[in-house]
Design a protein around this motif. Sequence first.
Motif, short mmCIF file in Angstrom:
data_model
loop_
_atom_site.label_atom_id
_atom_site.label_comp_id
_atom_site.label_asym_id
_atom_site.label_seq_id
_atom_site.Cartn_x
_atom_site.Cartn_y
_atom_site.Cartn_z
N ASP A 9 0.81 -1.21 0.00
CA ASP A 9 0.00 0.00 0.00
C ASP A 9 0.85 1.27 0.00
N LEU A 10 2.14 1.10 0.33
CA LEU A 10 3.13 2.19 0.30
C LEU A 10 2.82 3.32 1.26
N ARG A 11 2.38 2.94 2.46
CA ARG A 11 2.34 3.91 3.54
C ARG A 11 3.47 3.53 4.48
N GLU A 12 3.17 3.20 5.75
CA GLU A 12 4.26 2.90 6.67
C GLU A 12 4.66 1.44 6.63
N GLY A 13 5.89 1.15 7.05
CA GLY A 13 6.31 -0.24 7.17
C GLY A 13 7.76 -0.47 6.80
N PHE A 14 8.43 -1.33 7.58
CA PHE A 14 9.76 -1.81 7.20
C PHE A 14 9.62 -2.60 5.90
N LEU A 15 10.64 -2.56 5.08
CA LEU A 15 10.65 -3.41 3.90
C LEU A 15 10.83 -4.86 4.34
N PRO A 16 10.17 -5.81 3.71
CA PRO A 16 10.27 -7.21 4.14
C PRO A 16 11.70 -7.71 4.25
N GLU A 17 12.56 -7.28 3.34
CA GLU A 17 13.94 -7.77 3.34
C GLU A 17 14.79 -7.22 4.48
N GLU A 18 14.34 -6.14 5.12
CA GLU A 18 15.13 -5.58 6.23
C GLU A 18 14.58 -5.98 7.60
N LEU A 19 13.41 -6.59 7.60
CA LEU A 19 12.69 -6.83 8.85
C LEU A 19 13.46 -7.76 9.80
N GLU A 20 14.03 -8.80 9.26
CA GLU A 20 14.72 -9.79 10.10
C GLU A 20 15.90 -9.17 10.85
N GLU A 21 16.72 -8.41 10.16
CA GLU A 21 17.89 -7.77 10.79
C GLU A 21 17.45 -6.74 11.82
N VAL A 22 16.42 -5.94 11.48
CA VAL A 22 15.93 -4.91 12.39
C VAL A 22 15.36 -5.55 13.66
N ALA A 23 14.58 -6.61 13.50
CA ALA A 23 13.97 -7.27 14.65
C ALA A 23 15.03 -7.81 15.60
N LEU A 24 16.12 -8.33 15.06
CA LEU A 24 17.20 -8.83 15.90
C LEU A 24 17.81 -7.71 16.74
N LYS A 25 18.01 -6.55 16.14
CA LYS A 25 18.56 -5.41 16.87
C LYS A 25 17.60 -4.94 17.97
N ILE A 26 16.32 -4.89 17.63
CA ILE A 26 15.33 -4.43 18.59
C ILE A 26 15.22 -5.38 19.78
N SER A 27 15.37 -6.66 19.52
CA SER A 27 15.23 -7.66 20.59
C SER A 27 16.28 -7.49 21.68
N LYS A 28 17.33 -6.75 21.39
CA LYS A 28 18.41 -6.54 22.37
C LYS A 28 18.19 -5.29 23.22
N LEU A 29 17.12 -4.53 22.94
CA LEU A 29 16.82 -3.32 23.72
C LEU A 29 16.10 -3.72 25.00
N ASP A 30 16.52 -3.13 26.11
CA ASP A 30 16.02 -3.54 27.43
C ASP A 30 14.60 -3.07 27.74
N TYR A 31 14.19 -1.95 27.17
CA TYR A 31 12.89 -1.38 27.53
C TYR A 31 11.87 -1.41 26.38
N ILE A 32 12.15 -2.25 25.40
CA ILE A 32 11.23 -2.46 24.29
C ILE A 32 10.88 -3.94 24.21
N LYS A 33 9.59 -4.20 24.06
CA LYS A 33 9.14 -5.58 23.88
C LYS A 33 8.39 -5.67 22.54
N ILE A 34 8.84 -6.54 21.66
CA ILE A 34 8.13 -6.75 20.41
C ILE A 34 6.87 -7.55 20.71
N ARG A 35 5.72 -6.89 20.56
CA ARG A 35 4.45 -7.55 20.84
C ARG A 35 3.87 -8.22 19.61
N GLY A 36 4.29 -7.74 18.43
CA GLY A 36 3.72 -8.35 17.24
C GLY A 36 4.21 -7.72 15.96
N ILE A 37 3.54 -8.10 14.89
CA ILE A 37 3.86 -7.63 13.55
C ILE A 37 2.55 -7.25 12.88
N GLY A 38 2.60 -6.25 12.00
CA GLY A 38 1.37 -5.81 11.36
C GLY A 38 1.62 -5.21 9.99
#
Length: 357
Positions: free
Chosen positions: A127-156
Motif C-alpha cells: 500500500d506504500l504507507r508505513e512499514g519496514f521493507l520485508p527484506e530488512e525486517l529480520e535484521e531490524v527485529a534482531l537489533k530491537i530484541s536486544k533493547l532492554d525497555y522495548i518488547k516486540i508484541r507483534g507484527i502488522g
Amino acid sequence: MGYPKISINLDKLEENVKKIIDKLQRNNLNVMGITKAFACEKEIVQLFKNNGINMVGDSRILNLKKIEDFDIEKVLIRIPMISSVEDVVKYSTISLNSELKTIEALNEAGKKQNKIHGIILMVELGDLREGFLPEELEEVALKISKLDYIKIRGIGTNFSCIGGIIPDINKINQLTQLTETIEKKLNMKMEIVSGGNSSSYHLIGEVPLKRINNIRMGEGILLGRETAFGENIEGCHEDSFILQGEIVEIKNKKTVPYGKKGMDAFGKKPEFKDRGIRKRAILAIGKQDFDCDSLYPLDKGAEIIGASSDHLVVDISDSDKEYEIGDIMEFQMGYGALLRGMTSIYIDKEFKKKKAK
C-alpha cells in the motif's frame, strides 16, 4: 445544545460492535477498536470496553490522554515522532513502528520512566504507507530484541489507505511467512499479528487467515461499512452518527455563477451545469467543520451543491418538505465527514441511548 450537531445513537453503535465482535470471535480474531474518528470520546470507549473490545488504537496522543485512567490496552497507531517519545511511553502501552531510530528513542524514554514499551513492527506489503521493507525486517527485529525497555508484541501491515491496495490471500501468506521467519529468528511467538483494517473484513470467514489474529477496525464499527469495496456490513447500521445543520437562508437563485470568474475560496475553479432557477438552502456548516464531499442528505429530494469554509449550499427544489429559516436538515456521514466533524470544536455532540427499563 446548539447546531451544527452530531447525534450519536449509542444503541445502534452497540449493535454494530456486537455484530462485528461476534463474527471476529467465531474466526479466532481480536479487534483493535480505532478511536480517532471520535477523538476517544469516553462514552464510546466505555461502550467498546463493555462489549468486549479490550484494545483501542488512536493516532493522537492527545486522544489517548483522555482515557489514561481506562483499564484497556492503548495503542498509538500513527508512527511515533521522536519529539514525542516520552508521551508515547507514558500514555500508550503499544505503538506501531517502522523506524529503528525511533524505537531506540522509545527505549531511552522507557528507561527514564522505568517502563517497558510494547511495539508492533509494521511491514510494507504494497500500500506504500508505513512499514519496514520485508527484506530488512529480520535484521531490524534482531537489533530491537536486544533493547532492554522495548518488547516486540507483534507484527502488522496496512492496506487501503494510501495506495488503495486490497488485502487478499497472497498478502495473508506474505504476512504469515514474515511472522514465522521473525519468530524463528528471535525464538519467540508473536502475540499480535495485525492483518490490516476494515478493508480486511471481507476476507473473514471466506479465506484462511492463517497467523492473523487481530484486525484494526474504525469505519467498520462506526459506520457499518467495510472499506475494501465500500459495502455495508450485513446486520450493521450505517447511521449511528447523524449530522444536524440549521438553515440560515432559502432563496431561488440561478444555478450558474455570473460575472468575471476566478478561483473559489479553496483555490479551485468549479464548474456548474445550467439548470435554470432553483430553490437553494444555505446551512451554517462548512468545510472547516466537515468533509462536505462525504455528506449525504437524508432528504432524498435534496442535493448538495457545494460548500465554503462556513456555509453549505443545498438544492431543495425537488424536496417534498417545505423548509423554513431555522429548520434543521439531517445528513448521513461518510468517514471523512465523521472524522472531521467529531474532532471539530465547533460541533456539538449529543449521545442518545434508550432509557433503561
